[in-house]
Each structure stands twice: as C-alpha cells, then as structure tokens.
Design an enzyme around this catalytic site. Structure first.
Site, PDB file in Angstrom:
ATOM      1  CB  SER A 145      40.581  39.396  34.786  1.00 44.03           C
ATOM      2  OG  SER A 145      40.191  38.104  35.197  1.00 44.03           O
ATOM      3  CE1 TYR A 158      43.961  39.745  38.957  1.00 49.37           C
ATOM      4  CE2 TYR A 158      41.936  38.575  38.458  1.00 49.37           C
ATOM      5  CZ  TYR A 158      43.162  39.071  38.060  1.00 49.37           C
ATOM      6  OH  TYR A 158      43.584  38.901  36.753  1.00 49.37           O
TER       7      TYR A 158
HETATM    8  P1  NAD Z   1      52.561  38.453  35.051  1.00 44.74           P
HETATM    9  O1  NAD Z   1      52.636  38.223  36.503  1.00 44.74           O
HETATM   10  O2  NAD Z   1      53.561  37.814  34.169  1.00 44.74           O
HETATM   11  O3  NAD Z   1      52.529  40.000  34.687  1.00 44.74           O
HETATM   12  C1  NAD Z   1      52.172  41.014  35.587  1.00 44.74           C
HETATM   13  C2  NAD Z   1      53.199  42.111  35.414  1.00 44.74           C
HETATM   14  O4  NAD Z   1      52.815  43.231  36.189  1.00 44.74           O
HETATM   15  C3  NAD Z   1      54.590  41.668  35.883  1.00 44.74           C
HETATM   16  O5  NAD Z   1      55.532  41.971  34.875  1.00 44.74           O
HETATM   17  C4  NAD Z   1      54.827  42.501  37.129  1.00 44.74           C
HETATM   18  O6  NAD Z   1      56.190  42.835  37.324  1.00 44.74           O
HETATM   19  C5  NAD Z   1      53.991  43.738  36.797  1.00 44.74           C
HETATM   20  N1  NAD Z   1      53.666  44.521  37.974  1.00 44.74           N
HETATM   21  C6  NAD Z   1      53.149  44.100  39.156  1.00 44.74           C
HETATM   22  N2  NAD Z   1      53.055  45.129  40.014  1.00 44.74           N
HETATM   23  C7  NAD Z   1      53.504  46.234  39.355  1.00 44.74           C
HETATM   24  C8  NAD Z   1      53.655  47.594  39.689  1.00 44.74           C
HETATM   25  N3  NAD Z   1      53.307  48.053  40.895  1.00 44.74           N
HETATM   26  N4  NAD Z   1      54.160  48.438  38.752  1.00 44.74           N
HETATM   27  C9  NAD Z   1      54.513  48.001  37.527  1.00 44.74           C
HETATM   28  N5  NAD Z   1      54.397  46.717  37.158  1.00 44.74           N
HETATM   29  C10 NAD Z   1      53.896  45.849  38.062  1.00 44.74           C
HETATM   30  O7  NAD Z   1      51.091  37.954  34.633  1.00 44.74           O
HETATM   31  P2  NAD Z   1      50.263  38.263  33.303  1.00 44.74           P
HETATM   32  O8  NAD Z   1      49.345  37.127  33.138  1.00 44.74           O
HETATM   33  O9  NAD Z   1      51.137  38.644  32.183  1.00 44.74           O
HETATM   34  O10 NAD Z   1      49.387  39.507  33.770  1.00 44.74           O
HETATM   35  C11 NAD Z   1      49.219  40.671  32.989  1.00 44.74           C
HETATM   36  C12 NAD Z   1      47.821  41.219  33.211  1.00 44.74           C
HETATM   37  O11 NAD Z   1      46.859  40.304  32.703  1.00 44.74           O
HETATM   38  C13 NAD Z   1      47.456  41.438  34.688  1.00 44.74           C
HETATM   39  O12 NAD Z   1      46.729  42.645  34.812  1.00 44.74           O
HETATM   40  C14 NAD Z   1      46.562  40.249  34.998  1.00 44.74           C
HETATM   41  O13 NAD Z   1      45.664  40.504  36.045  1.00 44.74           O
HETATM   42  C15 NAD Z   1      45.866  40.086  33.656  1.00 44.74           C
HETATM   43  N6  NAD Z   1      45.265  38.777  33.452  1.00 44.74           N
HETATM   44  C16 NAD Z   1      46.031  37.655  33.316  1.00 44.74           C
HETATM   45  C17 NAD Z   1      45.410  36.435  33.125  1.00 44.74           C
HETATM   46  C18 NAD Z   1      46.184  35.155  32.969  1.00 44.74           C
HETATM   47  O14 NAD Z   1      45.571  34.068  33.023  1.00 44.74           O
HETATM   48  N7  NAD Z   1      47.495  35.185  32.757  1.00 44.74           N
HETATM   49  C19 NAD Z   1      44.022  36.347  33.069  1.00 44.74           C
HETATM   50  C20 NAD Z   1      43.282  37.509  33.226  1.00 44.74           C
HETATM   51  C21 NAD Z   1      43.904  38.713  33.405  1.00 44.74           C
END
Ligand code: NAD
Length: 261
Positions: A145, A158
């Site tokens: 991130s 985080y």
């Molecule tokens: P999201 O909430 O849609 O996806 C997160 C996924 O992780 C979900 O499908 C959830 O079920 C899964 N998850 C959570 N705990 C888990 C576990 N213990 N075992 C297996 N799966 C688990 O959000 P996203 O934006 O798609 O996030 C994906 C990644 O991207 C994350 O690591 C998040 O920190 C990172 N990220 C997202 C953003 C953003 O703005 N969307 C920005 C920076 C980083």
C-alpha cells in the site's frame, strides 16, 4: 497482452473481491490457470471463475485463511493438483480497521499483522520453497500500500504491516535473485474496492481522498491488475525487489502541487 502468461499457474489470495478478483480476471484474459483463494462464502468467486473460463483461461477456487499455515499449504497443494505447478504467487489478502492508536487493542493489532504481513510471509515462503524444489523461475507479487511509506494515523497497525511487507519483499528478492525467482511489491493508492466502500459512499469523505491524488481520481481495480500481469510476465524479467506505486501520484507530496511550499 502477455503471450508468456498463457498456461502459467497463478495463485491469488483474497481473490473473491476487489483487487484480487480484478487480477484473477485479468490473468484469465491472459489465458493463465488461476487458483483463487477466498475467505468468505459471500465472495463472488463463482462468477469470477465463469468470467475467467469465458475468456479462455482456467480457474479453480479454494476457501482458506492466509493466517493459517495449513490453509496456505492446502492452497498450494490444490494448485499443483489442479494445474500441475505454481509459477506466480500473488499475496493480496488484506484488511484494515480504523482505531486511534491509544485505543488499539492487542487483538486488533495482531489480526491486521497476521493477515497483512504473516499471510504474505507464509504465501511467499511456501511458494518459493515449491519453486526452488522444482527449479521454477517464478514470480512472487505482494500487495502492499502507499502506507508502506505514508504514515497513517488511526491505522498504525495497517501502516506497520505494509511497511513490513515492503521490507519482506526486498529481502526475499535479494535472497532468491540468484535462483531466478523475482519478488516484487505493488503499492496501490486509493482504489475503488470493497475495502473503501463505506468511505467512498460518503461524497465528502470521497472528495477528501480525491484531493490527495494529483491525477484527480480514485483508481480502478483494473489499473492494479495491469501492474500485476506486467510484474508476472517476462516483460519485467530484470525487475526484482521493486515497489511499484500505482497511486495517481499520491506518494509525490500532493500538498506541494502548483508550486506550493
Ligand atoms: P477487499 O476488502 O475487497 O479485499 C481484501 C480481500 O482479502 C477480501 O477478499 C477478503 O476476504 C480477503 N481476506 C481478508 N482476510 C483474509 C484471510 N485471513 N484469509 C484470506 N483472505 C482474507 O479490498 P482490496 O482493496 O481488494 O484489498 C486487496 C489488497 O490491496 C489488500 O492487501 C489491501 O490492503 C491492499 N490495498 C488496497 C487499496 C485500496 O485502496 N483498495 C490500497 C492499498 C492497498
């Protein structure tokens, strides 16, 4: 399109929603064999499997928790059993919750560190072990991130987890470069996925985020998926240990835009 990804086996954690789902679909378009890890039956992984297969890829899904050693092992065994290899491992699963740091419980701290950092460690470790054993010059991609470098009050756990992911990625990249295994990091800015749904449903909160993005818009999941396929393909063959910031310029000190400061 990346011809070399055709038929490659890619494992993606947290692939039932958001960025994981978008990456799974993009690898499907590349005609890869995609193994989706999902965490909840509520996730729409079945629809994603259909989308991948309709695009000419192959797909299979397994439920599991990335914080559990046995679930990661089962996931990688499942990939090998279904599709015969592990060429690309994408450690994407993640979570966040807002708490002022003086009220942050050890339970909340551990949960976020477990999913965001320990999950990435377990997925990387076991995929690398498999690749070494089978002489596969594979690719590991970790989802960090912008908060691996931008401090984030109320999200200390985080930010700490993502800072850890960045350094874990760089260390593994150095350790396995001689074996031809590349390890890279994607650090998204603000992307339109379920993790941000509550915030982006509030127009004022959404605008406050947009104001932090020099390019002036919230990113689309497909824009992160495009980074992942490039890092997985041989088009990035000389790239390892990199953190690719896909953030519309968010890490470039937007407060200084237009000559301020
Ligand atoms: P999201 O909430 O849609 O996806 C997160 C996924 O992780 C979900 O499908 C959830 O079920 C899964 N998850 C959570 N705990 C888990 C576990 N213990 N075992 C297996 N799966 C688990 O959000 P996203 O934006 O798609 O996030 C994906 C990644 O991207 C994350 O690591 C998040 O920190 C990172 N990220 C997202 C953003 C953003 O703005 N969307 C920005 C920076 C980083």
């Amino acid at each position: 399109m990346y011809e070399d990804l055709k038929g490659k086996v890619v494992v993606i954690t947290g692939a039932g929603t958001g960025l994981g789902k978008a990456m799974a679909e993009r690898f499907g378009k590349e005609k890869a064999k995609v193994v989706l890890n999902y965490h909840s039956e509520k996730n729409d992984y079945k629809e994603t499997i259909q989308t991948i297969e309709a695009a000419g890829g192959k797909a299979a899904a397994l439920k599991g928790d990335v914080t559990k050693e046995e679930d990661i092992k089962k996931l990688l065994d499942f990939a090998v059993e279904k599709f015969g290899s592990i060429d690309i491992m994408i450690n994407n699963a993640g979570m966040e919750n807002e708490v002022p740091s003086e009220k942050l419980t050890l339970e909340d701290w551990n949960k976020v560190i477990d999913v965001n950092l320990t999950g990435v460690f377990l997925g990387s470790r076991d995929a690398i072990d498999y690749m070494l054993e089978h002489d596969i010059k594979g690719s590991i991609i970790n989802m960090s991130s912008v908060h691996d470098r931008i401090p984030w009050p109320h999200f200390a756990h985080y930010a700490a987890s993502k800072g850890g992911v960045k350094m874990l990625t760089e260390t593994l990249a150095l350790e396995y470069a001689p074996k031809g295994i590349r390890v890279n990091n994607i650090s998204p800015g603000a992307i339109d996925t379920p993790i941000n749904a509550e915030k982006f449903n509030d127009p004022k909160a959404k605008q406050e985020v947009i104001d932090l993005i020099p390019m002036g818009y919230i990113g689309r999941p497909e824009e992160i998926a495009a980074c992942a396929v490039w890092l997985a393909s041989t088009e990035s063959s000389y790239v390892t240990g990199m953190t690719l910031y896909a953030d519309g310029g968010m890490t470039k000190y937007p407060g200084f835009q237009a000559g301020k400061g």
